[in-house]
Each structure stands twice: as C-alpha cells, then as structure tokens.
Scaffold this motif. Structure first.
Motif, PDB file in Angstrom:
ATOM      1  N   MET A  39       0.804  -1.219   0.000  1.00 33.54           N
ATOM      2  CA  MET A  39       0.000   0.000   0.000  1.00 33.54           C
ATOM      3  C   MET A  39       0.843   1.279   0.000  1.00 33.54           C
ATOM      4  N   TRP A 128      -3.694  -2.742   3.046  1.00 29.09           N
ATOM      5  CA  TRP A 128      -4.797  -2.270   2.208  1.00 29.09           C
ATOM      6  C   TRP A 128      -6.139  -2.359   2.928  1.00 29.09           C
ATOM      7  N   GLN A 151      -5.985   5.810   0.217  1.00 33.48           N
ATOM      8  CA  GLN A 151      -5.877   4.349   0.218  1.00 33.48           C
ATOM      9  C   GLN A 151      -6.788   3.710  -0.828  1.00 33.48           C
ATOM     10  N   PHE A 155      -5.701   1.738  -4.193  1.00 31.93           N
ATOM     11  CA  PHE A 155      -6.132   0.347  -4.331  1.00 31.93           C
ATOM     12  C   PHE A 155      -6.762   0.126  -5.705  1.00 31.93           C
TER      13      PHE A 155
END
Length: 552
Positions: A39, A128, A151, A155
């Motif tokens: 991430m 994640w 985030q 993703f």
C-alpha cells in the motif's frame, strides 16, 4: 426459449491445494497477481493529480446531490449552470463521509478506528484492508490522514485496475479539498439527502481529498451544434445506463468447507442469502436472480438472470435515463408506488431512447443488448476469476486470521495447540490436515507469505463480489453527435426479419471498488455460518436456479 436448468458451471479441479489464481484464470489476471504492490508504495506512486486550474473549477461549481453509499457521497454536475467547454461536464465528485457520533454501524464502513484492528495484523500485505497507518518515517497525523484518504484510490489504480483491466476501471483524479468548501457543500446538499442517510452520516469537513470521476450514467459530451444548425432528432435521444450489482458468480470449491456446510457447494451464496433475508424481513420479496447465470457465459442463462433482476431489482439494478434514476427496487432508493409506476412505463420510456421492440417489448431488446455486450467483453470472466481469489473460503481463511491475531506474523509457524478450530468426522481429509498443520506446523508449509496472501486475496475477492457494473448505451449515430470520447459499438438484434440491425455505442465500467476492512472478518465469518445454517435447516427444494441437489 427457456434455458435448461444448469446443474453446475464449476470446474471440478481440486483447487484446495492451489493458493492464488486458478490455473484457468486469464493470463492478464495471473500476470497482474504476480505484481500486486504494498500500500505505502502505491500511494507514493499515485500517477495523476488535479491541476490548480481544475481544482479551482471544482470549488466554484454549484454541485448537486446525485447519491450516496455507506461511506461515500456522490455529487453531480449541475446542468443548470452548464458550460459546454467545462472539463467538469460528464464528471461526478466522490467524497468521503464520516459516521455521526453515537451511531453504531452494522459493519465497519465509516470511521473504523485503528484501535479496532489488532496490532498483530499490521503486516504489509494487509495494510490495504485496515485504516492506513502513516508508515515508516511519517511526519505527523496529517500524513496519516492523507494515506487513509488516498488508500481507496491507490487500491483501485494499483491493485484492481491491473486485475480487471484498464478498459473497465476508471479511478478518476484526486482533488485537494478545503474545510470551507466542504462546509459550503454540506449546507447546500444536506437538505437533499435521504433521511435514513442523514441519521447515520454527514460530510466530513476535515477531509483532505475528493475524487473527480466520470459520471457513468452519461457519456462525455461534446459542444452543442452551432447557431442556426438543426439538431438531428437522434441527438435528442436519452442516454441509457444500467447499473448491476452482480454479486458472487461462482460456487465455492474449497475442500476446507466443513462437511456439515455442504449446502454452500450446492446453492450459491446469493440465492441462499435471499432466503435468510426474507426470514428476517430484510427484503419484501425473494429475487430469483442467480449470479451464476449471469457469469455463465451462456447467453440463454445470462438473459434469464437479467430478466429476473429486472423483475425484482432490490438494490441489484438501477436504470438511469439521461443521468436520472428511473427504475430500481425498494433497496435502491425508490418507494413502492414509484417502483410500480416505473415498471409499468418501462417499455414506453425505453422506446424514447430509440431502442426498437423485440416481440413488442423494448425491455427485451435492452436485455438482449446487455447480454451481447457482456458476452463480447472479458469483464465478467475477469471479475469471476478475481472473485475466486476466495480459494480457501472464509472457513479456511478465518483460522489463519485468528492465528495471526493471536500470535503475530512470526507466530504463524509456531504451535497453536489450544486453538478452537472445529473439525468433525464428516469434514474432508484436506480440512483435517489443514487444521492440524495450523495447530502443529511442520517444515514451514504453507509459508508465511502464502498464509498472509490468503487473507489478502480473500479481502480482494470481497471487494470484487460487492462491486457494481455500469453499462451506458446510446445509438451510434447519436453518440457521434453527443460524445467526445471514442466508444465501442455493437449491433442490437431484435431477431425480427426485415428490420435493420441498428448499432449502439456503449461504455462499460466497474465501480464501488473500495478495499474491505479486516475489522469485518468476525462479521463475515458469522454471517456466512448464519446463512448456511439457515439453508441447511430449511433446504431449498425449488426456486434457486443454481440448485444442484434438492435431496434432504
């Protein structure tokens, strides 16, 4: 012609020993799987930001309410203040919400506190799926909040897009927000929100980012015709958009499913869950839509699936005409009288879009068109194979999760003799050996990476099982006049002799791709067991298209 009942569309290969994509997964999925990034790296490498000029236009535009989900607000372009040269035309602004103080959510959708996540879960492959921490070298809380808000975008760009394909995922562009702008939006938008949403959530004035994304209910549109030019009638046809929440398109195949839960391999999750929801009065009517039909790649079965989803839409179907929601179910934001009125007028409204009738019904034509579009793309097969990252089933993943919580990453290969992981005589030998290996590891098999990736892969699959597919359509001639982007096209066939096959331009996209939070793992497991227990105690003898065994 009514399709014959499908006994099973699942391959019979034993996959309990295969950790990762199935061997028959598309090469693009297998290749993307090899390069899934951590991430923090992905957030640092975000490829595109809004320019200062675009940000200023976002701040100055009078956005309107378009809709919202559990965690996000979606604001639409205000056509009353239309500027045909504006880059905001055909875009929406997606913003994070926050839960209202004192409101307890059923699942961790809003404001999941990091204190809810056990410190032993703070390992790279799983970042994640929990609120982002600032990571090594982070300067302050603002950096931490920045990572939390970026985030989901990272993703979508770095994990989901390579897996599903760049043709189908459009993450948009991050826009930096100000507290003043968010408060101004809240004042104008709040009165337009549904009451049940306002009770639970609100705009977050501390949000750092919004996300400018294509409005998939419309096409990117060109400037109007010049003064004095006559606009062709076809250019006035409404744009049709169908949003489908398809759900899980495969039957569980893991040998780690307990023997008592064999119903999970006989009836798909969606069809089982419908019966439990009806028992709990969460739905008014059971839908006979079966995701296995839609993902079967068999046109007759796909047509049956779409007929059923139009019949009882719940929140699995939304139909937009020129960007406005026309038809959905009672869980999709419409009242019973509105649904009945829209259903009665559906053929008439679709006729206004230029769709020719099939056997007297424009709805049939729309369904045929959707089937042909799905059948001509790789999207459903890519979705299905990423959903099948659930290769251990929650019954296999949950014990790994519990061991990681209890002992940490370095404890995955330590003794875990006191663990409460049930095994019984009717469980498969694979499950018995698996539980024994978790309790008394030998030779570091499976490896730490395999165990952690199994949790990660399961979490990815939960996202893809819960995403939505949006298909936007317009007669090709109208699209040439109204859309700036180059679009794919397909012939619509009414199967009636003597009628020309008109071409339709279309765009297909996947949305709602947020990473699911691991704080929900206990809920996922318990809900799974509640569903299968109910359907074991109340066997489905009819009504489920995916039913493979009616004996009991």
């Amino acid at each position: 012609m009514e399709p014959t009942a499908r006994l099973s569309v699942q391959p019979t290969t034993n996959c309990s020993s295969t950790w990762g994509p199935r061997p028959d997964a598309p090469a693009s999925v297998q290749e993307a799987y090899k390069h899934l990034p951590p991430m923090h790296q992905a957030i640092k490498e975000i490829p595109e930001w809004a320019t200062e000029e675009l940000q200023q236009q976002v701040f100055e535009h009078p956005w309107v309410y378009k809709g919202e989900g559990a965690a996000h607000m979606v604001l639409g372009y205000n056509a009353e203040h239309d500027d045909f040269t504006s880059p905001l035309r055909g875009q929406v602004l997606r913003m994070l919400k926050r839960g209202k103080e004192g409101v307890v959510a059923k699942k961790a959708s809003l404001d999941s506190n990091k204190s809810n996540v056990h410190p032993n879960l703070d390992v790279a492959p799983l970042h994640w799926f929990q609120n982002a921490s600032a990571g090594p070298g982070a300067a302050d809380e603002k950096q931490e909040k920045k990572e939390e808000e970026l985030q989901e975008y990272a993703f979508a760009t770095s994990v989901i897009t390579p897996l599903l394909g760049h043709d189908y995922v459009f993450p948009g562009t991050p826009v930096r927000l100000t507290e003043e702008f968010v408060k101004k939006l809240a004042e104008s938008i709040e009165p337009k929100r549904p009451g049940f949403r306002k009770e639970k959530s609100e705009f977050d004035p501390t949000a750092l980012f919004g996300f400018l994304m294509p409005d998939f209910t419309l096409f990117p549109q060109a400037q109007p015709s010049k003064s004095g030019e006559k606009v062709p009638e076809v250019a006035t046809k409404p744009i049709v958009c169908v949003e489908i929440k398809a759900k899980g398109g495969f039957m569980p195949f893991s040998e780690l499913i307990r023997g008592a839960n064999v119903a999970k391999k006989q009836v798909c999750r969606y069809c089982m869950y419908q019966r439990l929801k009806k028992e709990k009065d969460e739905i008014k009517q059971i839908s006979n839509y079966c995701p296995l039909d839609l993902f079967s790649n068999d046109k007759a079965l796909m047509r049956r699936a779409l007929n059923e989803i139009f019949e009882v839409p719940q929140n699995n179907l939304k139909l937009f005409l020129d960007g406005s929601l026309y038809y959905t179910g009672d869980l999709g934001g419409k009242k019973a009288d509105e649904i009945a009125k829209a259903a009665a007028g559906l053929d008439e409204e679709l006729a206004k879009t230029g769709l020719p009738p099939t056997e007297g019904s424009t709805k049939k034509t729309l369904i045929n068109l959707l089937v042909d579009i799905f059948h001509s793309t790789s999207l459903l097969q890519n979705l299905k194979h990423v959903q099948m990252f659930d290769y251990l089933d929650v019954e296999g993943v949950y014990p790994i999760f519990q061991k990681l919580e209890a002992l940490g990453e370095k404890g995955l290969h330590k003794e875990w003799a006191d663990a409460d992981v049930p095994v019984s005589g009717d469980d498969s030998e694979s499950r018995k050996k698996y539980v024994e290996t978790l309790k008394h590891p030998k030779n570091d098999v499976p490896s730490e990476d395999e165990l952690l990736n199994a949790i990660r892969d399961f979490a990815i699959s939960t996202t893809v099982k819960d995403c939505s597919i949006m298909v936007t359509m317009l007669p090709e001639e109208a699209a040439r006049l109204r859309a700036t982007a180059k679009l794919k096209s397909i012939q619509v066939d009414t199967h009636e002799e003597g009628k020309p096959k008109e071409k339709y331009a279309y765009r297909i996209a996947v949305v709602d791709l947020d990473p699911k939070q691991l704080v929900n793992m206990d809920y996922w497991f318990k809900n799974d067991q509640d569903i299968v227990q109910f359907c074991t105690e109340h066997p489905l003898r009819q009504g489920a298209h995916c039913l493979t065994d009616t004996s009991s």
